[in-house]
Design a protein around this motif. Structure first.
Motif, PDB file in Angstrom:
ATOM      1  N   ARG A  60       0.708  -1.196   0.052  1.00 22.66           N
ATOM      2  CA  ARG A  60      -0.114  -0.051  -0.041  1.00 22.66           C
ATOM      3  C   ARG A  60       0.863   1.354  -0.064  1.00 22.66           C
ATOM      4  NH1 ARG A  60      -5.155   1.385   1.824  1.00 22.66           N
ATOM      5  NH2 ARG A  60      -5.031   3.704   2.574  1.00 22.66           N
ATOM      6  N   ALA A  61       1.975   1.349   0.824  1.00 24.59           N
ATOM      7  CA  ALA A  61       2.959   2.263   0.908  1.00 24.59           C
ATOM      8  C   ALA A  61       3.484   2.507  -0.570  1.00 24.59           C
ATOM      9  CB  ALA A  61       3.925   1.943   1.901  1.00 24.59           C
ATOM     10  N   ARG A  62       4.034   1.440  -1.165  1.00 19.97           N
ATOM     11  CA  ARG A  62       4.303   1.628  -2.587  1.00 19.97           C
ATOM     12  C   ARG A  62       3.395   2.358  -3.704  1.00 19.97           C
ATOM     13  NH1 ARG A  62       6.443  -3.343  -1.617  1.00 19.97           N
ATOM     14  NH2 ARG A  62       5.070  -4.528  -2.905  1.00 19.97           N
ATOM     15  N   ARG A  63       2.195   1.709  -3.478  1.00 19.26           N
ATOM     16  CA  ARG A  63       1.008   2.271  -4.356  1.00 19.26           C
ATOM     17  C   ARG A  63       0.737   3.901  -4.044  1.00 19.26           C
ATOM     18  NH1 ARG A  63      -1.837  -2.286  -2.935  1.00 19.26           N
ATOM     19  NH2 ARG A  63      -3.176  -0.994  -1.524  1.00 19.26           N
ATOM     20  N   LEU A  64       1.034   4.188  -2.809  1.00 13.94           N
ATOM     21  CA  LEU A  64       0.545   5.479  -2.514  1.00 13.94           C
ATOM     22  C   LEU A  64       1.760   6.553  -2.678  1.00 13.94           C
ATOM     23  CD1 LEU A  64      -1.641   5.045   0.893  1.00 13.94           C
ATOM     24  CD2 LEU A  64      -2.382   5.856  -1.136  1.00 13.94           C
ATOM     25  N   GLU A  65       3.092   5.958  -3.090  1.00 20.53           N
ATOM     26  CA  GLU A  65       4.101   6.823  -3.169  1.00 20.53           C
ATOM     27  C   GLU A  65       4.185   7.843  -3.906  1.00 20.53           C
ATOM     28  OE1 GLU A  65       7.896   4.881  -3.053  1.00 20.53           O
ATOM     29  OE2 GLU A  65       9.016   6.679  -3.752  1.00 20.53           O
ATOM     30  N   ALA A  66       3.552   7.737  -5.290  1.00 16.49           N
ATOM     31  CA  ALA A  66       3.084   8.770  -6.243  1.00 16.49           C
ATOM     32  C   ALA A  66       2.362   9.707  -5.727  1.00 16.49           C
ATOM     33  CB  ALA A  66       3.073   8.070  -7.381  1.00 16.49           C
ATOM     34  N   PRO A  67       1.038   9.633  -5.251  1.00 15.79           N
ATOM     35  CA  PRO A  67       0.020  10.316  -4.985  1.00 15.79           C
ATOM     36  C   PRO A  67       0.526  11.329  -3.891  1.00 15.79           C
ATOM     37  CG  PRO A  67      -0.934   8.378  -4.600  1.00 15.79           C
ATOM     38  CD  PRO A  67       0.422   8.009  -5.443  1.00 15.79           C
ATOM     39  N   PHE A  68       1.260  10.444  -3.010  1.00 12.86           N
ATOM     40  CA  PHE A  68       1.741  11.328  -1.900  1.00 12.86           C
ATOM     41  C   PHE A  68       2.751  12.178  -2.189  1.00 12.86           C
ATOM     42  CE2 PHE A  68       5.035  11.699   1.552  1.00 12.86           C
ATOM     43  CZ  PHE A  68       4.312  11.953   2.637  1.00 12.86           C
ATOM     44  N   ALA A  69       3.589  11.930  -2.911  1.00  8.51           N
ATOM     45  CA  ALA A  69       4.744  12.871  -3.512  1.00  8.51           C
ATOM     46  C   ALA A  69       4.246  13.800  -4.415  1.00  8.51           C
ATOM     47  CB  ALA A  69       5.658  12.178  -4.398  1.00  8.51           C
ATOM     48  N   GLU A  70       3.134  13.780  -4.996  1.00  5.00           N
ATOM     49  CA  GLU A  70       2.174  14.805  -5.734  1.00  5.00           C
ATOM     50  C   GLU A  70       1.800  15.789  -4.798  1.00  5.00           C
ATOM     51  OE1 GLU A  70      -1.392  14.724  -8.880  1.00  5.00           O
ATOM     52  OE2 GLU A  70       0.196  12.900  -9.015  1.00  5.00           O
ATOM     53  N   ALA A  71       0.969  15.138  -3.674  1.00  5.19           N
ATOM     54  CA  ALA A  71       0.530  15.864  -2.836  1.00  5.19           C
ATOM     55  C   ALA A  71       1.411  16.799  -1.900  1.00  5.19           C
ATOM     56  CB  ALA A  71      -0.458  15.196  -1.611  1.00  5.19           C
TER      57      ALA A  71
END
Ligand SMILES: Cc1ncc(COP(=O)(O)O)c(C=O)c1O
Length: 475
Positions: free
Chosen positions: A379-390
């Motif tokens: 889940r952390a891997r999947r969220l990495e891109a949207p997290f970085a964008e935010a």
């Protein structure tokens, strides 16, 4: 009478009631008044808070009385979004039922057993689970109670390893500038933060430091590992040339320096360190106290980077913060070096009263189950891109000098105020908590965001919206 009552926020008196009715349903109505004895016991004076400006805090305390999943609850009942996983540790979120139940069961069944000469079954089960999560032949686990102890344990095992192999001249330890390895004498010696070192004498002798890997000029506003900086690993060759490899025991680095502001290893850096250590018989230690258990999308950052160290220090996320625990994972070759000589001899003169404490083992086994069953590392891997964008939405705000992100961690550098280093960072944290109901972490004027791995995309957006308003308000 409360010594500092005049400036207390309204919530404190109610907090005292909560503290005195622990275990009973929480009263957040403020309807009860504390008796005088309770008030005396809770006048905020006696507790010397760590890494905190105590007088400032006690004038206007930030108190938390409960938690669930992604939120803390203040004594007056405000829900505060946790943007820091506590202190980089509550990776599965707060007060998760399986962990709570496991700890309660353990407390009722076996409160304590020494780990010197005795043991309990869950300690072995947990060591096997952790070894199975670690890459390569990192197969043995030594337990302690914190990240600082984990680091000191790893450093001591490294020194003793060379000693038992007849290379006792290998006593030097190499750390890195801007590193945080906890607060033990070993950790502050190899660590690289002046204020954590300068008050405490001569520290360990025979320590040298690699240069820090961060350069704003070359890396500003990078999501993921920066392209610039792998060459800085080559400084280890300079240190080897200076001291001679035969005097160097180990190099310790954080794969991503968290406490000093989310500084991921530059691409290729860790591979180069590994190669140089191999060339010179030097042990490589990864301090994964922050990066372990999912922060970078894997059980350990070693997996993300495809580099296997000789020892790993871990803590924090192993129990999702619920009970203190830390440890060192060591490669088979390191363990085997100690398992010689008569069987009756103690192989390593090291350990803690609370090594492999039953409550910590229970919490850790339940946390590892949650990580597995809920797929939290993926889940952390999947969220990495949207997290970085935010996180990058903060770019361009007045006073924001840099935003970095990797895994589910972001570091934000604010421009220091003239003659008041750290004041803007402190204000941002304070405004986030009081005005925005958000908890973040600060080091000086650098902010860190590292939510529990259960955060939803919407909550990640909410964290950075709140933070953006808090940062604006500091200008
Ligand atoms: C990389 C690293 N090592 C060691 C420690 C020390 O851990 P503890 O505070 O549990 O002693 C920390 C704490 O943040 C850390 O980030």
């Amino acid at each position: 009478m409360l010594r500092n009552e005049p400036s207390l926020p309204g919530g404190l008196r109610r907090c005292i009631v909560i503290a005195d009715t622990w275990g009973k349903p929480m009263d957040t109505t403020g309807s009860q008044e504390p008796d005088a004895a309770a008030a005396l016991r809770n006048d905020l004076e006696a507790f010397w808070l760590p890494f905190t400006p105590n007088r400032l805090f006690k004038r206007a305390p930030r108190l938390v009385a409960g938690a669930k999943d992604m939120h803390y609850f203040t004594p007056e009942g405000r829900a505060v979004l946790d943007g820091a996983a506590g202190l980089w540790c509550c990776n599965a979120g707060h007060n998760r039922e399986p962990i709570v139940a496991a700890v309660a069961r353990a407390a009722a069944q076996l409160d304590y057993v020494p780990a010197f000469q005795f043991a309990h079954p869950q300690a072995f089960a947990l060591a096997s689970r952790i070894a199975a999560l670690a890459p390569g032949d990192l197969d043995y686990v030594f337990f302690c109670n914190s990240g600082s102890e984990a680091v000191d344990t790893a450093l001591k095992i490294a020194l003793a390893y060379h000693h038992v192999r007849g290379e006792g001249a290998r006593t030097r330890l190499i750390g890195r500038e801007r590193a945080y390895h906890g607060v033990g004498f070993g950790g502050i010696s190899v660590g690289g933060i002046a204020s954590n070192r300068k008050f405490f004498g001569t520290l360990l002798t025979g320590v040298d430091h690699l240069p820090a890997t961060y350069s704003r000029e070359h890396q500003a506003f990078t999501a993921g590992e920066p392209d610039w900086g792998a060459h800085l690993a080559d400084d280890l060759e300079r240190i080897v040339a200076l001291h001679d490899a035969a005097t160097i025991a180990a190099v310790i680095v954080e794969p991503m320096a968290g406490s000093t502001g989310v500084l991921p290893a530059p691409r290729g850096y860790l591979e180069r360190l590994r190669a140089i250590c191999d060339r010179h018989g030097i042990l490589l230690i990864f301090d994964e106290v922050i990066t372990g258990f999912g922060r970078l999308g894997h059980a350990f950052a070693a997996e993300r980077y495809g580099v296997t160290p000789d020892l790993v220090a871990f803590a924090k996320g192993v129990t999702s913060g619920a009970v203190p625990m830390g440890g060192a994972i060591v490669r088979r070759s390191v363990y085997d070096a100690f398992m010689r000589g008569p069987e009756r001899t103690i192989e390593l003169f090291h350990g803690y009263t609370y090594s492999a404490h039953p409550l910590a083992c229970a919490a850790a086994l339940a946390a590892l189950d949650l990580y597995r069953d809920e797929g939290l590392f993926a889940r952390a891997r999947r969220l990495e891109a949207p997290f970085a964008e935010a996180a990058m939405t903060l770019k361009g705000l007045p006073g924001v000098l840099d935003v970095r992100s990797v895994g589910l961690a972001a570091g934000i550098d604010l421009a220091p105020r003239a003659d008041a280093a750290g004041a803007r960072g402190y204000e941002a944290m304070e405004r986030a908590f009081r005005d925005e109901d958000l908890m973040i972490r600060i080091t000086g004027d650098t902010l860190a965001v590292c939510p529990p791995l259960i955060a939803t995309e919407a909550q990640i957006g909410e964290i950075f919206d709140k933070l953006s308003r808090a940062i604006r308000a500091t200008n």
